[in-house]
Design an enzyme around this catalytic site. Structure first.
Site, PDB file in Angstrom:
ATOM      1  N   TRP A   1       0.834  -1.206   0.000  1.00 15.27           N
ATOM      2  CA  TRP A   1       0.000   0.000   0.000  1.00 15.27           C
ATOM      3  C   TRP A   1       0.867   1.254   0.000  1.00 15.27           C
ATOM      4  CZ3 TRP A   1      -0.319   4.001   3.582  1.00 15.27           C
ATOM      5  CH2 TRP A   1      -1.398   4.878   3.437  1.00 15.27           C
ATOM      6  N   HIS A   2       2.013   1.177   0.682  1.00 16.98           N
ATOM      7  CA  HIS A   2       2.871   2.351   0.778  1.00 16.98           C
ATOM      8  C   HIS A   2       3.586   2.677  -0.518  1.00 16.98           C
ATOM      9  CE1 HIS A   2       2.402   1.842   5.171  1.00 16.98           C
ATOM     10  NE2 HIS A   2       2.677   3.136   5.211  1.00 16.98           N
ATOM     11  N   GLY A   3       3.826   1.709  -1.359  1.00 19.63           N
ATOM     12  CA  GLY A   3       4.524   2.021  -2.589  1.00 19.63           C
ATOM     13  C   GLY A   3       4.694   0.814  -3.487  1.00 19.63           C
TER      14      GLY A   3
END
Length: 494
Positions: free
Chosen positions: A342-344
């Site tokens: 989700w972060h990257g």
């Protein structure tokens, strides 16, 4: 006069290199115009919602340009599907509405955020050439996508009733304080507040002001200043490697650990404070995570709105801890891998999430044994496990910050193998203010949990002249320590 109007229009126009930030003067100038109008329409619910939605769209336009139409389209589709869902009596059709919403939201997120990542990896597997597509990531898309997913799931499970009008739903989805970088707003917590026509109390307004000042201190004074040194450390030359000693690299890793906390929690403080001034409450997003004695406690204190979202909408649906110990560990690991992704869209984020998932599983597996022998109750044991947790967290932040997977390993290896205390004295002489700001965060974490709330209460109760002096001092510090440009918030990229 023509120049004046030209300058005003220029400030109201989207500029890709200068998104609207809570820490910028442009936002506060616009907000000072917004807030008195909001106060006038606060008692007229529909006018209030319409005005806030228009301002939220303008705010998002200033942050992400014409992607504001994508946000609008997402809200229309999700709201219509929720209305169709609630009218269905057969479970299969209700599920179809949920899956249609999820497919729409995740496909849009997948295209903008993960298309190049997956296509590049597929090309590497089959041995073909791949030229990345020029895809611009809409600001905050991960945040409002998670909000839309939680809404449709909660409507399906009966946790929340669908909004009667699209205006109510888009108010929830686009609420500008939390729109671009959280906290992730939950419908069951926020929607009931829309129907409440009470104005913010005097205490709420002053406490919101206190949170905004606290956020400015964290972001514009501490995070932005220490980032200037951290950026030098993490700029690894592909040929010559790190440009600084192992000691300086180690200090840069500590610096980024403090920077990302101050940057993100500072944004959250400002978002919560702005909402509170408007009479709305957003959930706490950070609770001094670096005082955690283990990884489980860390994730109860860090990015709380995300960790609880992952728990409620991924971990528990996977089975949580209801299907045996082995399945619990697998669920923990899977949830954190998804959280990392989700972060990257990069393997370094997948690795970051996987390591946190593995760490959580190890802690859960060893906790009964440690508790049985009371190894965690003594002061030396508490210090040891706190230090172990912090080393683990700091090492993984390197993967979060470094430009690439290989740079992460290079920096970690360099910090360990080239560490020399001889660099400490010249470092202190050259970077004494940097060290003071790092020390401020450490001392802040060392205080009892309720200490800063009591400080906030004292600020609220203080005379107006004290509030004015505090405000002036903070603004002066911002002006003295600011860089050439207003630095974007780290979590804008997610």
């Amino acid at each position: 006069m023509n120049d004046l109007w030209h300058n005003i229009l220029d400030q109201l126009t989207y500029h890709p290199g200068a998104p609207m930030l809570f820490s910028s003067g442009v936002f506060w100038a616009v907000f000072l115009v917004f807030i008195p109008v909001f106060a006038l329409v606060r008692d007229r619910r529909w006018q209030m919602m319409g005005f806030v939605v228009l301002f939220s769209f303008f705010f998002y336009y200033k942050s992400s340009g014409f992607f504001v139409f994508l946000l609008c389209a997402t809200s229309v589709i999700d709201w219509l599907l929720s209305r169709v869902l609630v009218r269905q009596t057969k479970k299969v059709w209700r599920k179809a509405c949920v899956w249609a919403s999820l497919l729409c939201s995740l496909s849009v997120l997948g295209y903008f955020k993960y298309a190049n990542f997956f296509m590049a990896n597929w090309s590497a597997m089959v041995g073909s050439n791949f030229a990345p597509m020029e895809i611009i990531l809409p600001v905050g898309i991960s945040f409002y996508t998670f909000q839309s997913i939680s809404y449709i799931v909660d409507v399906y499970k009966g946790r929340v009733a669908p909004t009667d009008t699209w205006l109510e739903y888009v108010f929830f989805l686009s609420f500008f304080p939390a729109l671009v970088a959280g906290p992730i707003v939950r419908a069951d917590y926020f929607l009931p507040q829309i129907k409440n026509s009470d104005h913010a109390s005097r205490k709420q307004i002053y406490f919101g002001f206190w949170l905004i000042l606290l956020g400015v201190i964290k972001k514009a004074i501490i995070a932005d200043y220490i980032a200037q040194y951290n950026d030098l450390i993490f700029a690894v030359d592909p040929v010559t490697g790190p440009a600084y000693s192992g000691f300086e690299t180690f200090m840069g890793i500590i610096g980024y650990t403090m920077q990302i906390y101050c940057d993100f929690s500072g944004y959250s403080d400002m978002a919560i404070g702005i909402a509170l001034i408007m009479g709305f409450k957003l959930a706490t997003n950070f609770n001094f995570p670096y005082k955690s004695g283990n990884l489980t406690e860390f994730w109860r204190r860090w990015h709380i709105s995300l960790s609880t979202w992952l728990r409620d909408y991924i971990y528990i649906p996977l089975g949580g801890n209801r299907k045996g110990k082995a399945r619990t560990y697998v669920n923990n690991f899977t949830t954190m891998v998804i959280g990392g992704l989700w972060h990257g869209a990069a393997w370094k984020f997948v690795f970051w999430g996987a390591m946190h998932g593995g760490g959580l599983a190890v802690h859960k597996a060893t906790k009964p044994w440690l508790d049985r022998y009371a190894w965690t109750s003594s002061l030396p044991a508490k210090i040891f496990f706190w230090a172990l947790t912090m080393v683990f967290v700091m090492a993984l932040w390197v993967f979060f910050r470094a430009d690439s997977w290989s740079d992460s390993w290079v920096l970690l290896r360099h910090a360990v193998t080239d560490f020399n205390w001889d660099y400490a004295r010249p470092f202190i002489a050259a970077r004494w203010l940097w060290l003071v700001l790092i020390l401020v965060i450490i001392v802040a974490h060392a205080m009892p949990d309720n200490f800063w709330n009591s400080v906030g209460d004292r600020f609220v109760a203080s005379p107006w002249i004290v509030k004015l002096i505090v405000f002036i001092v903070i603004i002066q510090l911002v002006l003295e320590l600011q860089g050439e440009d207003v630095s974007p918030f780290i979590y804008f990229q997610f």
